[in-house]
Scaffold this active site. Sequence first.
Site, PDB file in Angstrom:
ATOM      1  N   GLU A  36       0.840  -1.192   0.000  1.00 34.11           N
ATOM      2  CA  GLU A  36       0.000   0.000   0.000  1.00 34.11           C
ATOM      3  C   GLU A  36       0.877   1.245   0.000  1.00 34.11           C
ATOM      4  O   GLU A  36       2.046   1.207   0.386  1.00 34.11           O
ATOM      5  CB  GLU A  36      -0.916   0.016   1.233  1.00 34.11           C
ATOM      6  N   TYR A  79      -9.366  -5.554   5.796  1.00 32.63           N
ATOM      7  CA  TYR A  79      -8.571  -4.326   5.778  1.00 32.63           C
ATOM      8  C   TYR A  79      -7.309  -4.500   4.949  1.00 32.63           C
ATOM      9  O   TYR A  79      -6.836  -3.545   4.314  1.00 32.63           O
ATOM     10  CB  TYR A  79      -8.220  -3.927   7.218  1.00 32.63           C
ATOM     11  N   GLY A 172       5.078 -16.523  52.260  1.00 32.91           N
ATOM     12  CA  GLY A 172       4.577 -15.728  53.379  1.00 32.91           C
ATOM     13  C   GLY A 172       4.202 -16.666  54.504  1.00 32.91           C
ATOM     14  O   GLY A 172       3.196 -17.376  54.403  1.00 32.91           O
TER      15      GLY A 172
END
EC number: 2.7.7.-
Length: 283
Positions: A36, A79, A172
């Site tokens: 393009e 597209y 923890g």
Amino acid sequence: MPSIRAIHWCFTLNFSGKIPEIVWTADVQYSIWQHERVNHDHLQGYIQMKKQTTLKKMKELLPGAHLEMARAPKKAIDYCQKKETAIDGPWEYGTWISTGSHKRKLMERFDEDPEEMKLEDPGLYRRCLSRVQMTKVREKNSWDYDLRPWQDELLKTIEQEPDDRTILWVYGPHGGEGKSVFAKYLTLKEGWWYTAGGKATDMLYSYSLDPTCHVCIDIPRCTKEEYINYAVIEQIKNRIIINTKYEPCTIRDDGHNVHVIVFANYLPDVTRISEDRIKIIYC
């Protein structure tokens, strides 16, 4: 947040002079692109990968291109064939697969008559019900709290690309540090799998249903240290999953590294797993 992964991608590759030659690898399912010109020459394209692929891998596949996830693949394909700015092409590679169509049909069956599916195929019914429940939970849950330092450290770590070796161990000892809450929050996101441990066969069977996910293993305080399945942790991290339950199979996913996070009240047993594999994050 975790590394961007997707199957569908759009790309723009600017160039001057001769049209760049694109050589696709076997990881590409389908691609369409064309030359393009607006203010400059560029290739506009769409790529469908065979499996979820990171942005880093896509940049290696197509150096110099601007890449974005394609959230609407059919629109992206259209597209890439628009006439207004086209100079040459479009060119195609491979065969496009309408992804998710099988899942959509299954969910349509479930929505139409869940009781019939429950009678015909209880296992399929449970999987569809689980998907519906997860969708509902994702829609109404968000993280509305300030991050604790360890949570911030963990997020920054999993924003990086996972390697093929490191296992994250969130430690923890006292409880109440937010480990389980954060594990559940992380696994509300697409591409994450949660387990509280259990038998190796059950864990590997469950993971084999969606074996490309990152993993959170949230070990309950009541689980004795000697019952942690280090073999399962290493299988998942090594990307060779041996499922022996119901329909025995071996799943290999070499090169598709995932994050594996263990949340626990005790430190890893380095007599059962290599110490250099473990990165400890202290709560």
